[in-house]
Design a protein around this motif. Structure first.
Motif, PDB file in Angstrom:
ATOM      1  N   LEU A  55       0.834  -1.202   0.000  1.00  0.00           N
ATOM      2  CA  LEU A  55       0.000   0.000   0.000  1.00  0.00           C
ATOM      3  C   LEU A  55       0.871   1.256   0.000  1.00  0.00           C
ATOM      4  O   LEU A  55       0.623   2.191  -0.760  1.00  0.00           O
ATOM      5  CB  LEU A  55      -0.937  -0.010   1.208  1.00  0.00           C
ATOM      6  N   GLU A  56       1.890   1.272   0.839  1.00  0.00           N
ATOM      7  CA  GLU A  56       2.792   2.424   0.904  1.00  0.00           C
ATOM      8  C   GLU A  56       3.504   2.650  -0.427  1.00  0.00           C
ATOM      9  O   GLU A  56       3.608   3.787  -0.907  1.00  0.00           O
ATOM     10  CB  GLU A  56       3.825   2.238   2.022  1.00  0.00           C
ATOM     11  N   THR A  57       3.961   1.577  -1.054  1.00  0.00           N
ATOM     12  CA  THR A  57       4.636   1.674  -2.356  1.00  0.00           C
ATOM     13  C   THR A  57       3.682   2.193  -3.423  1.00  0.00           C
ATOM     14  O   THR A  57       4.048   3.039  -4.236  1.00  0.00           O
ATOM     15  CB  THR A  57       5.196   0.296  -2.768  1.00  0.00           C
ATOM     16  N   THR A  58       2.442   1.706  -3.402  1.00  0.00           N
ATOM     17  CA  THR A  58       1.441   2.151  -4.373  1.00  0.00           C
ATOM     18  C   THR A  58       1.132   3.631  -4.188  1.00  0.00           C
ATOM     19  O   THR A  58       1.038   4.379  -5.164  1.00  0.00           O
ATOM     20  CB  THR A  58       0.160   1.309  -4.239  1.00  0.00           C
ATOM     21  N   VAL A  59       0.989   4.058  -2.948  1.00  0.00           N
ATOM     22  CA  VAL A  59       0.730   5.478  -2.671  1.00  0.00           C
ATOM     23  C   VAL A  59       1.909   6.329  -3.158  1.00  0.00           C
ATOM     24  O   VAL A  59       1.701   7.401  -3.728  1.00  0.00           O
ATOM     25  CB  VAL A  59       0.444   5.702  -1.158  1.00  0.00           C
ATOM     26  N   GLU A  60       3.119   5.844  -2.955  1.00  0.00           N
ATOM     27  CA  GLU A  60       4.304   6.578  -3.422  1.00  0.00           C
ATOM     28  C   GLU A  60       4.300   6.737  -4.940  1.00  0.00           C
ATOM     29  O   GLU A  60       4.701   7.776  -5.456  1.00  0.00           O
ATOM     30  CB  GLU A  60       5.588   5.861  -2.983  1.00  0.00           C
ATOM     31  N   LYS A  61       3.831   5.720  -5.652  1.00  0.00           N
ATOM     32  CA  LYS A  61       3.799   5.771  -7.117  1.00  0.00           C
ATOM     33  C   LYS A  61       2.697   6.692  -7.634  1.00  0.00           C
ATOM     34  O   LYS A  61       2.861   7.354  -8.649  1.00  0.00           O
ATOM     35  CB  LYS A  61       3.587   4.363  -7.688  1.00  0.00           C
ATOM     36  N   ILE A  62       1.561   6.711  -6.949  1.00  0.00           N
ATOM     37  CA  ILE A  62       0.392   7.429  -7.448  1.00  0.00           C
ATOM     38  C   ILE A  62       0.401   8.904  -7.072  1.00  0.00           C
ATOM     39  O   ILE A  62       0.059   9.751  -7.891  1.00  0.00           O
ATOM     40  CB  ILE A  62      -0.904   6.767  -6.930  1.00  0.00           C
ATOM     41  N   PHE A  63       0.790   9.210  -5.847  1.00  0.00           N
ATOM     42  CA  PHE A  63       0.650  10.567  -5.337  1.00  0.00           C
ATOM     43  C   PHE A  63       1.988  11.297  -5.294  1.00  0.00           C
ATOM     44  O   PHE A  63       3.037  10.699  -5.054  1.00  0.00           O
ATOM     45  CB  PHE A  63       0.030  10.546  -3.937  1.00  0.00           C
ATOM     46  N   GLY A  64       1.921  12.606  -5.468  1.00  0.00           N
ATOM     47  CA  GLY A  64       3.107  13.434  -5.381  1.00  0.00           C
ATOM     48  C   GLY A  64       3.559  13.606  -3.949  1.00  0.00           C
ATOM     49  O   GLY A  64       2.829  13.301  -2.999  1.00  0.00           O
ATOM     50  N   GLU A  65       4.774  14.130  -3.794  1.00  0.00           N
ATOM     51  CA  GLU A  65       5.352  14.291  -2.459  1.00  0.00           C
ATOM     52  C   GLU A  65       4.513  15.179  -1.551  1.00  0.00           C
ATOM     53  O   GLU A  65       4.485  14.981  -0.347  1.00  0.00           O
ATOM     54  CB  GLU A  65       6.766  14.863  -2.561  1.00  0.00           C
ATOM     55  N   ASP A  66       3.828  16.155  -2.130  1.00  0.00           N
ATOM     56  CA  ASP A  66       3.077  17.102  -1.315  1.00  0.00           C
ATOM     57  C   ASP A  66       1.875  16.482  -0.618  1.00  0.00           C
ATOM     58  O   ASP A  66       1.434  16.971   0.424  1.00  0.00           O
ATOM     59  CB  ASP A  66       2.640  18.302  -2.155  1.00  0.00           C
ATOM     60  N   VAL A  67       1.328  15.397  -1.154  1.00  0.00           N
ATOM     61  CA  VAL A  67       0.154  14.766  -0.531  1.00  0.00           C
ATOM     62  C   VAL A  67       0.393  13.327  -0.099  1.00  0.00           C
ATOM     63  O   VAL A  67      -0.444  12.746   0.586  1.00  0.00           O
ATOM     64  CB  VAL A  67      -1.085  14.814  -1.459  1.00  0.00           C
ATOM     65  N   ARG A  68       1.514  12.753  -0.467  1.00  0.00           N
ATOM     66  CA  ARG A  68       1.805  11.342  -0.167  1.00  0.00           C
ATOM     67  C   ARG A  68       1.691  11.052   1.331  1.00  0.00           C
ATOM     68  O   ARG A  68       1.040  10.097   1.752  1.00  0.00           O
ATOM     69  CB  ARG A  68       3.191  10.990  -0.666  1.00  0.00           C
ATOM     70  N   GLY A  69       2.303  11.872   2.145  1.00  0.00           N
ATOM     71  CA  GLY A  69       2.271  11.661   3.594  1.00  0.00           C
ATOM     72  C   GLY A  69       0.869  11.762   4.157  1.00  0.00           C
ATOM     73  O   GLY A  69       0.484  11.018   5.055  1.00  0.00           O
ATOM     74  N   PHE A  70       0.084  12.701   3.602  1.00  0.00           N
ATOM     75  CA  PHE A  70      -1.293  12.877   4.048  1.00  0.00           C
ATOM     76  C   PHE A  70      -2.111  11.625   3.740  1.00  0.00           C
ATOM     77  O   PHE A  70      -2.849  11.133   4.598  1.00  0.00           O
ATOM     78  CB  PHE A  70      -1.904  14.115   3.375  1.00  0.00           C
ATOM     79  N   VAL A  71      -1.980  11.103   2.534  1.00  0.00           N
ATOM     80  CA  VAL A  71      -2.737   9.912   2.139  1.00  0.00           C
ATOM     81  C   VAL A  71      -2.344   8.719   3.010  1.00  0.00           C
ATOM     82  O   VAL A  71      -3.206   7.973   3.493  1.00  0.00           O
ATOM     83  CB  VAL A  71      -2.535   9.603   0.636  1.00  0.00           C
TER      84      VAL A  71
END
Length: 170
Positions: A14-30
């Motif tokens: 899940l963390e890897t998928t979020v890293e691929k999909i979302f930019g740095e500005d929102v990745r941590g939030f997601v």
């Protein structure tokens, strides 16, 4: 042996998928919203959540379990028996995946009673489910009663149980 680490592997996926999909500005939030992990939150998002009083949304709890069960219910076309047999194992898996924090453990126990009601030919009775969840938690840890998060969690759900029927009748 490999099954034992499946929740952790799923969390990493899940963390890897979020890293691929979302930019740095929102990745941590997601990641914070999905898993409760706040380490990746940037200073601006963390500050915004604290100032707005919404930081509690990153604590995995009943909100997350509710969303998961609603999503699952949509896939299972509202079949309560199938939802119980599939839903509770998924809730338990999610609970282990996000680290078994007290808030998610409480939420899973609370959600378990309404899920199990059709399996034992009973209707869901929210006050009884809430009381049974409290008793079950206190049997395993009597000191939980002194926890502010335990008290607030049960008070919030009790309030929802009391207020929701009145709002629906309006």
């Amino acid at each position: 042996e490999q099954f034992r680490f499946l929740p952790q592997k799923m969390k990493r996926t899940l963390e890897t998928t979020v890293e691929k999909i979302f930019g740095e500005d929102v990745r941590g939030f997601v990641l914070a919203i999905l898993t409760g992990e706040r380490e990746e939150l940037d200073e601006q998002n963390e500050s915004n959540l604290e100032e707005s009083g919404l930081m509690h949304l990153t604590a995995v709890s009943g909100l997350h379990c509710g969303f998961l069960l609603i999503l699952l219910g949509g896939f299972l076309l509202g079949n309560p028996y199938l939802k119980a047999w599939v839903g509770y194992p998924i809730l338990l898996f999610y609970m282990v995946m996000v680290g078994c924090t007290p808030s998610v453990v409480r939420a899973c126990i609370m959600a378990g009673f309404p899920l199990a009601a059709p399996l034992v030919s009973r209707e869901d009775d929210p006050p009884t489910s809430l009381s049974a969840a409290a008793v079950l938690i206190l049997l395993f840890n009597p000191y939980a009663a002194a926890s502010v998060s335990f008290q607030l969690s049960f008070a919030a759900v009790f309030s929802i149980i009391l207020i929701t029927p009145r709002l629906q009748s309006l």
